[in-house]
Write a protein that holds these residues in place. Structure first.
Motif, PDB file in Angstrom:
ATOM      1  N   UNK A 162       0.849  -1.187   0.000  1.00 60.60           N
ATOM      2  CA  UNK A 162       0.000   0.000   0.000  1.00 60.60           C
ATOM      3  C   UNK A 162       0.889   1.244   0.000  1.00 60.60           C
ATOM      4  N   UNK A 163       0.561   2.187  -0.847  1.00 60.82           N
ATOM      5  CA  UNK A 163       1.371   3.403  -0.954  1.00 60.82           C
ATOM      6  C   UNK A 163       2.538   3.275  -1.910  1.00 60.82           C
ATOM      7  N   UNK A 164       2.656   2.121  -2.574  1.00 64.22           N
ATOM      8  CA  UNK A 164       3.739   1.947  -3.551  1.00 64.22           C
ATOM      9  C   UNK A 164       3.592   2.976  -4.671  1.00 64.22           C
ATOM     10  N   UNK A 165       4.703   3.393  -5.200  1.00 59.69           N
ATOM     11  CA  UNK A 165       4.695   4.436  -6.238  1.00 59.69           C
ATOM     12  C   UNK A 165       5.281   3.908  -7.538  1.00 59.69           C
ATOM     13  N   UNK A 166       4.994   4.637  -8.589  1.00 59.96           N
ATOM     14  CA  UNK A 166       5.546   4.301  -9.897  1.00 59.96           C
ATOM     15  C   UNK A 166       6.762   5.185 -10.168  1.00 59.96           C
ATOM     16  N   UNK A 167       7.708   4.666 -10.939  1.00 59.37           N
ATOM     17  CA  UNK A 167       8.906   5.433 -11.273  1.00 59.37           C
ATOM     18  C   UNK A 167       8.680   6.225 -12.558  1.00 59.37           C
ATOM     19  N   UNK A 168       9.486   7.253 -12.771  1.00 58.38           N
ATOM     20  CA  UNK A 168       9.313   8.065 -13.973  1.00 58.38           C
ATOM     21  C   UNK A 168       9.690   7.305 -15.235  1.00 58.38           C
ATOM     22  N   UNK A 169      10.537   6.278 -15.108  1.00 56.89           N
ATOM     23  CA  UNK A 169      10.900   5.461 -16.254  1.00 56.89           C
ATOM     24  C   UNK A 169      10.994   4.013 -15.815  1.00 56.89           C
ATOM     25  N   UNK A 170      10.830   3.122 -16.753  1.00 57.13           N
ATOM     26  CA  UNK A 170      10.910   1.695 -16.455  1.00 57.13           C
ATOM     27  C   UNK A 170      12.367   1.291 -16.255  1.00 57.13           C
ATOM     28  N   UNK A 171      12.618   0.114 -15.637  1.00 58.16           N
ATOM     29  CA  UNK A 171      14.004  -0.339 -15.472  1.00 58.16           C
ATOM     30  C   UNK A 171      14.773  -0.394 -16.789  1.00 58.16           C
ATOM     31  N   UNK A 172      14.115  -0.881 -17.849  1.00 62.21           N
ATOM     32  CA  UNK A 172      14.840  -1.049 -19.115  1.00 62.21           C
ATOM     33  C   UNK A 172      15.247   0.278 -19.732  1.00 62.21           C
ATOM     34  N   UNK A 173      14.435   1.329 -19.562  1.00 63.55           N
ATOM     35  CA  UNK A 173      14.832   2.620 -20.120  1.00 63.55           C
ATOM     36  C   UNK A 173      15.999   3.217 -19.329  1.00 63.55           C
ATOM     37  N   UNK A 174      16.069   2.911 -18.038  1.00 64.60           N
ATOM     38  CA  UNK A 174      17.239   3.339 -17.262  1.00 64.60           C
ATOM     39  C   UNK A 174      18.469   2.553 -17.706  1.00 64.60           C
ATOM     40  N   UNK A 175      18.288   1.268 -17.985  1.00 60.74           N
ATOM     41  CA  UNK A 175      19.388   0.432 -18.469  1.00 60.74           C
ATOM     42  C   UNK A 175      19.821   0.879 -19.861  1.00 60.74           C
ATOM     43  N   UNK A 176      18.872   1.342 -20.664  1.00 56.51           N
ATOM     44  CA  UNK A 176      19.201   1.929 -21.967  1.00 56.51           C
ATOM     45  C   UNK A 176      20.174   3.099 -21.789  1.00 56.51           C
ATOM     46  N   UNK A 177      19.930   3.932 -20.812  1.00 56.96           N
ATOM     47  CA  UNK A 177      20.828   5.076 -20.573  1.00 56.96           C
ATOM     48  C   UNK A 177      22.201   4.594 -20.117  1.00 56.96           C
ATOM     49  N   UNK A 178      22.245   3.485 -19.361  1.00 56.76           N
ATOM     50  CA  UNK A 178      23.523   2.937 -18.921  1.00 56.76           C
ATOM     51  C   UNK A 178      24.322   2.400 -20.107  1.00 56.76           C
ATOM     52  N   UNK A 179      23.634   1.810 -21.069  1.00 52.22           N
ATOM     53  CA  UNK A 179      24.289   1.307 -22.277  1.00 52.22           C
ATOM     54  C   UNK A 179      24.929   2.454 -23.058  1.00 52.22           C
ATOM     55  N   UNK A 180      24.184   3.543 -23.225  1.00 51.21           N
ATOM     56  CA  UNK A 180      24.724   4.717 -23.927  1.00 51.21           C
ATOM     57  C   UNK A 180      25.888   5.314 -23.140  1.00 51.21           C
ATOM     58  N   UNK A 181      25.768   5.325 -21.833  1.00 53.04           N
ATOM     59  CA  UNK A 181      26.833   5.864 -20.986  1.00 53.04           C
ATOM     60  C   UNK A 181      28.107   5.040 -21.127  1.00 53.04           C
ATOM     61  N   UNK A 182      27.967   3.731 -21.257  1.00 54.45           N
ATOM     62  CA  UNK A 182      29.138   2.869 -21.465  1.00 54.45           C
ATOM     63  C   UNK A 182      29.862   3.255 -22.752  1.00 54.45           C
ATOM     64  N   UNK A 183      29.104   3.594 -23.777  1.00 52.55           N
ATOM     65  CA  UNK A 183      29.710   4.037 -25.034  1.00 52.55           C
ATOM     66  C   UNK A 183      30.409   5.385 -24.878  1.00 52.55           C
ATOM     67  N   UNK A 184      29.777   6.296 -24.158  1.00 51.13           N
ATOM     68  CA  UNK A 184      30.403   7.603 -23.929  1.00 51.13           C
ATOM     69  C   UNK A 184      31.720   7.451 -23.180  1.00 51.13           C
ATOM     70  N   UNK A 185      31.724   6.590 -22.176  1.00 56.42           N
ATOM     71  CA  UNK A 185      32.934   6.382 -21.380  1.00 56.42           C
ATOM     72  C   UNK A 185      34.033   5.758 -22.241  1.00 56.42           C
ATOM     73  N   UNK A 186      33.675   4.758 -23.044  1.00 56.10           N
ATOM     74  CA  UNK A 186      34.662   4.100 -23.899  1.00 56.10           C
ATOM     75  C   UNK A 186      35.308   5.106 -24.855  1.00 56.10           C
ATOM     76  N   UNK A 187      34.487   5.900 -25.505  1.00 55.39           N
ATOM     77  CA  UNK A 187      35.021   6.815 -26.505  1.00 55.39           C
ATOM     78  C   UNK A 187      35.708   8.031 -25.890  1.00 55.39           C
TER      79      UNK A 187
END
Length: 200
Positions: free
Chosen positions: A103-128
């Motif tokens: 009870x009182x649980x909330x929803x996040x602004x983005x799903x787990x996979x969309x956050x993981x999508x940002x982590x994937x792009x971040x891995x590319x930024x770090x590599x380059x």
């Protein structure tokens, strides 16, 4: 932690891509169909190829016909990327399907996979960005500027990884719940895009 696991898969994909370093190379997924690593590896491979598409299309000498072909590839890549995010979210939806939502649980602004999508792009930024820091033909000023940017990216990785792991822990504990809205890209739909509809 899931974020560390995912990031290792992303790094593996990026390293393997750069062995041949060609957008036209064959894709081989080393993971089995029943392994979430297979989706993560494929997701990052799409991101990595698209990263290099984006480099290529910015060539000021590119022929218009070649640019159009490349733009079509980028469009297809974006659709593949979206599809993979939805497949990854489906994995999490199934994994946490039986969790009792508090009870009182909330929803996040983005799903787990969309956050993981940002982590994937971040891995590319770090590599380059690390590539830029390691250049021997660049000025000291360029190296210093890129080193500072790399430090920011590494801090972003730490913060984003923490946020992803906390989100997954909250979902698992019933403190947050998943509600996934499938992407509705109207411009790819022959019935919704008036240009495509007019060609039928």
């Amino acid at each position: 932690m899931f974020s560390d696991f995912a990031y290792r898969i992303f790094e593996e994909s990026i390293r393997n891509y750069h062995i041949e370093d060609s957008v036209d190379q064959a894709f081989v997924n080393p993971y089995t169909d029943d392994d979430i690593a297979r989706l993560l590896y494929r997701k990052n491979w799409i991101d990595t190829v698209q990263w290099h598409y984006e480099d290529l299309i910015r060539d000021p000498e590119i022929e218009p016909a070649a640019a159009l072909v490349l733009k079509r590839k980028i469009d297809a890549s974006n659709q593949d990327r979206t599809d993979l995010v939805e497949y990854i979210d489906s994995y999490f939806l199934e994994k946490y399907r039986s969790v009792e939502i508090k009870e009182g649980a909330t929803i996040n602004t983005e799903s787990p996979a969309w956050a993981i999508d940002r982590l994937s792009i971040l891995a590319l930024k770090i590599y380059h960005m690390q590539e830029e820091v390691s250049r021997t033909d660049a000025s000291p000023e360029h190296i210093e500027k890129c080193s500072q940017k790399l430090n920011v990216l590494l801090e972003q990785r730490k913060d984003l990884s923490t946020a992803i792991d906390q989100l997954l822990a909250d979902i698992e504990a019933g403190k947050k719940y998943m509600k996934v809205y499938r992407q509705m890209k109207m411009y790819n739909d022959e019935e919704m895009n008036p240009v495509l509809r007019g060609q039928k």
